[in-house]
Design a protein around this motif. Structure first.
Motif, mmCIF file in Angstrom:
data_model
loop_
_atom_site.group_PDB
_atom_site.id
_atom_site.type_symbol
_atom_site.label_atom_id
_atom_site.label_comp_id
_atom_site.label_asym_id
_atom_site.label_seq_id
_atom_site.Cartn_x
_atom_site.Cartn_y
_atom_site.Cartn_z
ATOM 1 N N VAL A 1 61.693 54.454 -79.164
ATOM 2 C CA VAL A 1 63.339 55.017 -79.429
ATOM 3 C C VAL A 1 62.851 55.211 -81.011
ATOM 4 O O VAL A 1 63.146 54.770 -82.567
ATOM 5 C CB VAL A 1 63.788 53.534 -79.266
ATOM 6 C CG1 VAL A 1 64.961 53.876 -79.186
ATOM 7 C CG2 VAL A 1 63.499 52.925 -78.190
ATOM 8 N N ARG A 2 63.945 56.716 -80.895
ATOM 9 C CA ARG A 2 63.837 57.344 -82.613
ATOM 10 C C ARG A 2 64.886 57.803 -82.802
ATOM 11 O O ARG A 2 65.450 58.458 -84.096
ATOM 12 C CB ARG A 2 62.945 58.960 -82.052
ATOM 13 C CG ARG A 2 61.690 58.407 -81.409
ATOM 14 C CD ARG A 2 60.466 59.961 -82.213
ATOM 15 N NE ARG A 2 59.273 59.018 -81.798
ATOM 16 C CZ ARG A 2 58.740 59.381 -82.962
ATOM 17 N NH1 ARG A 2 58.735 58.566 -84.041
ATOM 18 N NH2 ARG A 2 57.032 58.463 -82.634
ATOM 19 N N TYR A 3 66.009 57.055 -81.682
ATOM 20 C CA TYR A 3 66.901 57.317 -82.586
ATOM 21 C C TYR A 3 68.566 56.477 -82.114
ATOM 22 O O TYR A 3 67.828 55.270 -81.557
ATOM 23 C CB TYR A 3 68.636 58.470 -81.902
ATOM 24 C CG TYR A 3 68.337 59.965 -82.181
ATOM 25 C CD1 TYR A 3 68.599 60.259 -82.311
ATOM 26 C CD2 TYR A 3 66.911 60.921 -81.165
ATOM 27 C CE1 TYR A 3 68.204 61.691 -82.779
ATOM 28 C CE2 TYR A 3 66.209 62.039 -81.468
ATOM 29 C CZ TYR A 3 67.338 62.673 -82.718
ATOM 30 O OH TYR A 3 66.457 64.071 -82.940
ATOM 31 N N VAL B 1 70.231 34.899 -77.099
ATOM 32 C CA VAL B 1 70.642 36.230 -76.679
ATOM 33 C C VAL B 1 71.679 36.546 -75.509
ATOM 34 O O VAL B 1 72.631 37.307 -74.911
ATOM 35 C CB VAL B 1 69.724 37.573 -76.939
ATOM 36 C CG1 VAL B 1 68.678 37.150 -76.339
ATOM 37 C CG2 VAL B 1 70.351 39.331 -77.313
ATOM 38 N N PRO C 1 70.600 53.322 -81.107
ATOM 39 C CA PRO C 1 70.149 52.969 -79.186
ATOM 40 C C PRO C 1 72.268 52.859 -79.167
ATOM 41 O O PRO C 1 72.825 52.529 -80.792
ATOM 42 C CB PRO C 1 70.040 51.548 -79.085
ATOM 43 C CG PRO C 1 69.240 51.630 -80.118
ATOM 44 C CD PRO C 1 69.050 52.733 -80.921
ATOM 45 N N PRO C 2 72.929 52.992 -78.487
ATOM 46 C CA PRO C 2 74.821 53.422 -78.268
ATOM 47 C C PRO C 2 74.826 52.262 -78.728
ATOM 48 O O PRO C 2 73.902 51.023 -78.190
ATOM 49 C CB PRO C 2 74.996 54.059 -77.142
ATOM 50 C CG PRO C 2 73.242 54.185 -76.219
ATOM 51 C CD PRO C 2 72.479 53.776 -77.063
ATOM 52 N N GLY C 3 75.737 51.762 -78.953
ATOM 53 C CA GLY C 3 76.898 50.463 -78.600
ATOM 54 C C GLY C 3 76.653 49.743 -79.847
ATOM 55 O O GLY C 3 75.778 49.549 -81.001
ATOM 56 N N ASP C 4 76.366 48.041 -79.211
ATOM 57 C CA ASP C 4 76.792 47.012 -80.566
ATOM 58 C C ASP C 4 75.067 46.415 -80.582
ATOM 59 O O ASP C 4 74.537 45.453 -80.372
ATOM 60 C CB ASP C 4 77.441 45.962 -79.745
ATOM 61 C CG ASP C 4 77.809 44.885 -80.986
ATOM 62 O OD1 ASP C 4 77.366 45.497 -82.355
ATOM 63 O OD2 ASP C 4 77.777 43.469 -80.958
ATOM 64 N N TYR C 5 73.774 47.538 -81.297
ATOM 65 C CA TYR C 5 72.917 47.458 -81.354
ATOM 66 C C TYR C 5 72.905 46.265 -82.478
ATOM 67 O O TYR C 5 73.251 46.915 -83.808
ATOM 68 C CB TYR C 5 72.144 48.866 -81.752
ATOM 69 C CG TYR C 5 70.536 48.582 -82.157
ATOM 70 C CD1 TYR C 5 69.827 47.705 -81.513
ATOM 71 C CD2 TYR C 5 69.735 48.812 -83.184
ATOM 72 C CE1 TYR C 5 67.836 48.047 -81.906
ATOM 73 C CE2 TYR C 5 69.203 49.117 -83.990
ATOM 74 C CZ TYR C 5 67.778 48.490 -83.022
ATOM 75 O OH TYR C 5 66.553 48.533 -83.535
ATOM 76 N N LYS C 6 71.913 45.299 -82.385
ATOM 77 C CA LYS C 6 71.445 44.210 -83.651
ATOM 78 C C LYS C 6 70.226 44.579 -84.217
ATOM 79 O O LYS C 6 69.613 43.460 -84.186
ATOM 80 C CB LYS C 6 71.955 42.669 -83.041
ATOM 81 C CG LYS C 6 72.886 42.702 -81.801
ATOM 82 C CD LYS C 6 74.023 42.022 -83.009
ATOM 83 C CE LYS C 6 75.855 41.863 -82.565
ATOM 84 N NZ LYS C 6 76.339 42.095 -83.111
ATOM 85 N N PHE D 1 61.270 52.528 -83.517
ATOM 86 C CA PHE D 1 61.000 51.562 -82.736
ATOM 87 C C PHE D 1 59.644 51.793 -81.374
ATOM 88 O O PHE D 1 60.774 52.268 -80.633
ATOM 89 C CB PHE D 1 61.944 49.894 -83.161
ATOM 90 C CG PHE D 1 62.638 49.584 -81.609
ATOM 91 C CD1 PHE D 1 64.510 50.703 -81.776
ATOM 92 C CD2 PHE D 1 62.258 49.255 -80.321
ATOM 93 C CE1 PHE D 1 65.209 50.474 -81.270
ATOM 94 C CE2 PHE D 1 63.691 49.411 -79.787
ATOM 95 C CZ PHE D 1 64.612 49.654 -79.811
ATOM 96 N N PRO E 1 61.342 45.414 -77.413
ATOM 97 C CA PRO E 1 61.171 45.441 -78.529
ATOM 98 C C PRO E 1 59.754 45.153 -78.627
ATOM 99 O O PRO E 1 58.890 44.043 -78.944
ATOM 100 C CB PRO E 1 62.024 45.196 -79.909
ATOM 101 C CG PRO E 1 63.407 44.579 -78.780
ATOM 102 C CD PRO E 1 62.795 44.286 -77.459
ATOM 103 N N ILE F 1 72.414 45.149 -74.731
ATOM 104 C CA ILE F 1 72.093 46.043 -75.931
ATOM 105 C C ILE F 1 71.720 45.851 -77.217
ATOM 106 O O ILE F 1 71.754 46.798 -78.133
ATOM 107 C CB ILE F 1 74.145 46.334 -75.275
ATOM 108 C CG1 ILE F 1 74.190 47.138 -74.019
ATOM 109 C CG2 ILE F 1 74.238 47.167 -76.442
ATOM 110 C CD1 ILE F 1 75.967 47.296 -74.178
ATOM 111 N N GLU F 2 72.222 44.432 -77.261
ATOM 112 C CA GLU F 2 71.619 43.972 -78.524
ATOM 113 C C GLU F 2 70.320 44.063 -78.921
ATOM 114 O O GLU F 2 70.330 44.199 -80.183
ATOM 115 C CB GLU F 2 72.230 42.887 -79.094
ATOM 116 C CG GLU F 2 74.019 42.718 -79.604
ATOM 117 C CD GLU F 2 74.462 41.054 -78.580
ATOM 118 O OE1 GLU F 2 73.201 39.977 -78.437
ATOM 119 O OE2 GLU F 2 75.250 40.686 -78.286
#
Lengths: 140, 381
Positions: free
Chosen positions: A68-70, A7, A72-77, A85, A101, B125-126
């Motif tokens: 994290v209950r919403y 990553v 996440p903004p952006g390119d979450y994979k 989670f 995580p 972010i990912e």
């Protein structure tokens, strides 16, 4: 199966194709002794160039965490559709804390809990990482 | 070293508006000039504090006030941008280069969580590590574990700030909530809830800063002295509010608020007990609790006791966030510290109406954000 990639460059050690001995790369400063995550040419604490590679320990303890209950903004994979989670700051015996995580039900997490590193291969071939709760057999 | 004073303050309400940055920014700047009794032509330099607005926003906004050949510089230091801009004004005046400087903070931000590409790497972010409240929440969790701080104590801080906001016509939300409503609002990141967190929004605030000599010459109305204005970046591994690759488990550096406040107290020749009113970075309610400790209002681990005892309410010994704080004003990042300064100027002039802290002589503004940027400004009448 080919084309697996980390990553982030310099973040992982081991054989990503087979999964053998995959772990976190780190660096230790010979001048001040601080250990940091990933390949590092300069020590972020003291600025020294006298830094050596270090394979970070697989086992750690949850130092703190949140859920994290919403999405996440952006390119979450992560999971799609999104599932809440746990995100943990995991203290490793090498003397650093790593954010990642936690691969377990959020309500199971407690501060001080033993966890163990595991790679997570995404459908796009990218290898990221997470920590799982250490079970009786694996925690030593 | 001669004194530097604030001779005028102006604000455009914080909230969400169908107006351009030029409109809200020039509104606040004009209000500050009018309050100072100074013409735009008398101002010798201007600094715009902003994070999300595009390049040369300072010039775009301020040219609305009329043609000028002064330097106009945009300043960015994340949530501490306003402190960094005010510090530049202080340096410009102390150097002797300028006698009168405009410091404007302005921002327009989209709804929802902040664009993570501004402060996080792609891999973070990912992997889902780009939610700012997650970092604040992990600090809260650890504080609860180490010191027994409770969710009720955190909720009490949000309750206090929402209560204060009812009297602030410039706040985005001017609404009181019961403790039950706060504790029943949805969790965003455990243990922090929807009504305990601030939202990004639009807003602008400005001050006219001058040398004490200039203020005397024009007979400025109630000038307020800048006793200290300090901006710092967190030391190594001292703040995990900012996203770092990893944190040290062995280095124990003081946090950015502790370091910045200590420098500001020293420069002002004052201590926490001398400060009558505070405006601090309550991006979430727990953050304010932790700041009590870091500003030396109480020992480490006792922030919860302070809110239980009402010390930080208006009427308490050390009122905090009389304006309603960012929790009710929202956080237009570039404008937030100038908004604090405008509130403190009103307090020290005795013009804060129902929010007034009786007899306030010294006020402290504090902001803290991404990259470990922290600023503390101490004002004195």
């Amino acid at each position: 199966m080919s084309g697996r990639r980390p990553v982030r460059d310099g973040l992982l050690v081991g054989n990503l194709e087979t999964g053998e001995a995959v772990g976190l790369a780190g660096a230790r400063c010979r001048a001040c002794g601080e250990a940091t995550l990933g390949r590092n040419l300069l020590c972020p604490n003291c600025g020294s160039e006298d830094v050596e590679p270090l394979a970070l320990s697989a086992k750690g303890k949850v130092w703190t965490y949140t859920v994290v209950r919403y999405p996440p903004p952006g390119d979450y994979k992560g999971a799609d559709p999104f599932r809440p989670f746990a995100l943990g700051l995991v203290e490793l015996p090498d003397g650093l804390r790593v954010l990642a995580p936690l691969a377990c039900a959020p309500e199971e997490v407690r501060i001080g809990m033993d966890v163990v590193f595991q790679p997570r291969v995404r459908p796009d071939g990218v290898v990221q990482f997470e920590y799982a709760l250490a079970s009786e057999g694996t925690a030593q | 070293m001669s004194d530097v004073v604030i001779i005028g303050a102006g604000i455009h309400p914080f909230g969400r508006f169908d107006k351009s940055a030029e409109e809200i920014g020039s509104f606040a700047a004009r209000a500050a000039l009018q309050d100072a009794g100074v013409a735009w032509a008398d101002v010798q330099a201007s600094y715009l504090s902003r994070m999300y607005l595009p390049a040369t926003s300072g010039a775009r906004i301020l040219r609305r006030l009329g043609g000028t050949d002064m330097p106009i510089v945009d300043v960015e230091a994340a949530c501490a941008s306003g402190g960094a801009a005010l510090h530049q004004a202080l340096l410009a005046i102390r150097s002797g280069e300028c006698e009168v400087v405009m410091v404007l903070g302005a921002e327009k931000m989209p709804r929802g969580f902040m664009d993570p590409r501004m402060i996080y790497a792609d891999w973070q972010i990912e992997m889902g590590m780009s939610l700012n409240p997650a970092y604040w929440s992990m600090r809260a969790m650890r504080h609860m574990y180490e010191f027994g701080t409770t969710e009720l104590q955190i909720a009490k801080i949000a309750h206090k700030n929402h209560n204060n906001s009812v009297h602030n016509p410039n706040a985005m939300y001017q609404k009181a909530f019961s403790l039950e409503e706060i504790l029943n609002s949805p969790l965003v990141c455990d243990p922090i809830r929807r009504l305990e967190i601030c939202a990004p929004d639009d807003g602008a605030a400005a001050v006219v800063v001058a040398s004490a000599d200039f203020a005397r010459r024009i007979g400025a109305r109630k000038p307020i002295r800048i006793a200290a204005c300090v901006h710092t970046i967190a030391r190594y591994s001292a703040d995990f509010r900012c996203p770092a690759d990893s944190m040290s488990a062995t280095a124990h550096n003081d946090g950015p608020t502790e370091v910045t406040a200590a420098k500001a107290y020293e420069r002002a020749g004052l201590g926490a007990s001398d400060v009558n009113c505070f405006e601090v970075q309550d991006t979430d309610a727990f953050c304010e609790l932790e700041i009590y400790e870091e500003l030396q209002l109480c020992p480490l681990g006792e922030g919860g006791r302070l809110i239980d005892e009402g010390v930080t309410e208006i009427g308490g010994k050390h009122p905090v966030n009389m304006s309603g704080g960012l929790i009710s004003k929202g956080e237009p990042v570039g404008a937030s510290h100038l908004g604090q300064v405008v509130e403190l100027v009103a307090q020290l002039r005795g013009e804060a109406g129902p929010r007034q802290v009786e007899g306030a002589k010294v006020g402290l503004g504090h902001v803290l954000g991404a990259g470990g940027n922290c600023a503390v400004t101490i004002l004195q009448r």
